[in-house]
Structures are given as C-alpha cells and as structure tokens.
Scaffold this active site. Structure first.
Site, PDB file in Angstrom:
ATOM      1  CG  HIS A   1      -1.975  -0.608   1.735  1.00 41.50           C
ATOM      2  ND1 HIS A   1      -1.736  -1.829   2.574  1.00 41.50           N
ATOM      3  CD2 HIS A   1      -2.528  -1.281   0.272  1.00 41.50           C
ATOM      4  CE1 HIS A   1      -3.083  -2.277   2.120  1.00 41.50           C
ATOM      5  NE2 HIS A   1      -3.691  -2.058   1.570  1.00 41.50           N
TER       6      HIS A   1
ATOM      7  NE  ARG B   1      -2.567  -7.518  -4.510  1.00 41.45           N
ATOM      8  CZ  ARG B   1      -3.419  -7.574  -3.351  1.00 41.45           C
ATOM      9  NH1 ARG B   1      -3.428  -7.774  -2.270  1.00 41.45           N
ATOM     10  NH2 ARG B   1      -4.771  -7.611  -3.296  1.00 41.45           N
TER      11      ARG B   1
END
Ligand code: ADP
Length: 152
Positions: free
Chosen positions: A18, A91
C-alpha cells in the site's frame, strides 16, 4: 484547483505494498485521502481506530496525505469530499478482474469518477493484508511486509 485522489481500502493492516502505491501516486496528485471503508458485514482483524492510527503514523511526515473513514458507497464518499479520482493497486489478473467491475460501477454511480490503477512493483506484488493477517494469527513474523510504524 488541487488534484485530490481517494485511496479506499480496508488497510487491515496497511502493508508495504500500500505504501508504495501511495508514494508513487504522490508524484502526480497534490493530495491523497486514505479512506477506510467501514462495512458492517465484514469482519476485520484490527479495530477501525487502530488501523486509522497506523495510517496516520506511517504518513505523519507527509502533509499532502489525510486519513478518513466512511460508510456507504465509495462513489458517494468521493462526491462528498469533492474528489473525482480513485486510486487502486493491481497485483495480478485476479485483482484486475475484480477491480475492473468496481471501477465501471464507480464510474456510473459516481457520474464520471475515474479510477487510476498502479501496477504493483515486483517486490511488493506478493504482499496482501490477507497474507499478513494469516502470519500474525499464526504467531509468525510479518515485520518485513508492514511499515515499521506498526507495532503489534
Ligand atoms: P480492499 O478491502 O478494498 O481490497 P485493501 O486494503 O486490501 O482493501 O486494498 C486496497 C487497495 O490496495 C486495493 O486496490 C489493492 O489491490 C491494493 N493493494 C493491496 N496490496 C497491494 C500490493 N502489495 N501492491 C499493490 N497494491 C496493493
């Protein structure tokens, strides 16, 4: 007018993945709002106030970042705080499939809200809050996956 983007998430807990997305987004947005969505149906490992405190600690030296919480639709929250952009990380293809639909919905519900996607850097693409929670629950060491400000 300043360009403000909302990074919505559970941040249960915030990970180094993050943090990387946030730091990269700071180079092309003036302000980032880290917005913890509160969903009463969802079970979290960490209390809302704990997660919020961690976000504040991690970005304490960055005045362009603020931390907030919201209930209800993310698109309505964006409208409330007058932001037209959402930030999300990708991702893998599972993230893409999920995020694509959410982004299209937010574009409709949010009357033109655009989602900006950043592809995870290779060194962070294996990291998820889910994995971190599993390590913590199993009494393992997750310190390499979370910011140093998080004291467990
Ligand atoms: P949510 O519950 O909304 O999925 P998360 O806190 O798990 O919230 O994730 C928020 C956003 O951060 C999502 O867009 C997610 O894909 C992204 N993200 C999570 N981990 C990483 C990582 N390691 N690299 C890049 N993006 C990530």
């Amino acid at each position: 007018m300043k360009r403000k983007i909302v990074f919505p998430g559970s941040f249960d807990p915030i990970t180094t993945g993050h943090v990387d997305i946030v730091k990269r987004a700071l180079s092309f947005f003036d302000e980032i709002v880290l917005a913890i969505g509160v969903n009463s149906q969802k079970k979290y490992l960490f209390e809302l106030e704990t997660r919020k405190g961690w976000l504040k600690d991690v970005f304490a030296d960055e005045p362009r970042i603020t931390v907030d919480t919201y209930e209800g639709l993310t698109a309505h929250y964006c409208k409330k705080i007058e932001s037209r952009f959402l930030l999300r990380g990708l991702r893998n293809s599972s993230d893409f499939d999920y995020e694509k639909t959410i982004s299209q919905l937010n574009h409709i519900v949010g009357e033109g809200i655009e989602t900006v996607f950043l592809i995870s850097a290779p060194e962070f693409s294996h990291i998820s809050s889910t994995i971190v929670r599993e390590i913590i629950k199993g009494n393992g060491d997750a310190s390499g996956l979370i910011p140093k400000e998080i004291k467990l």
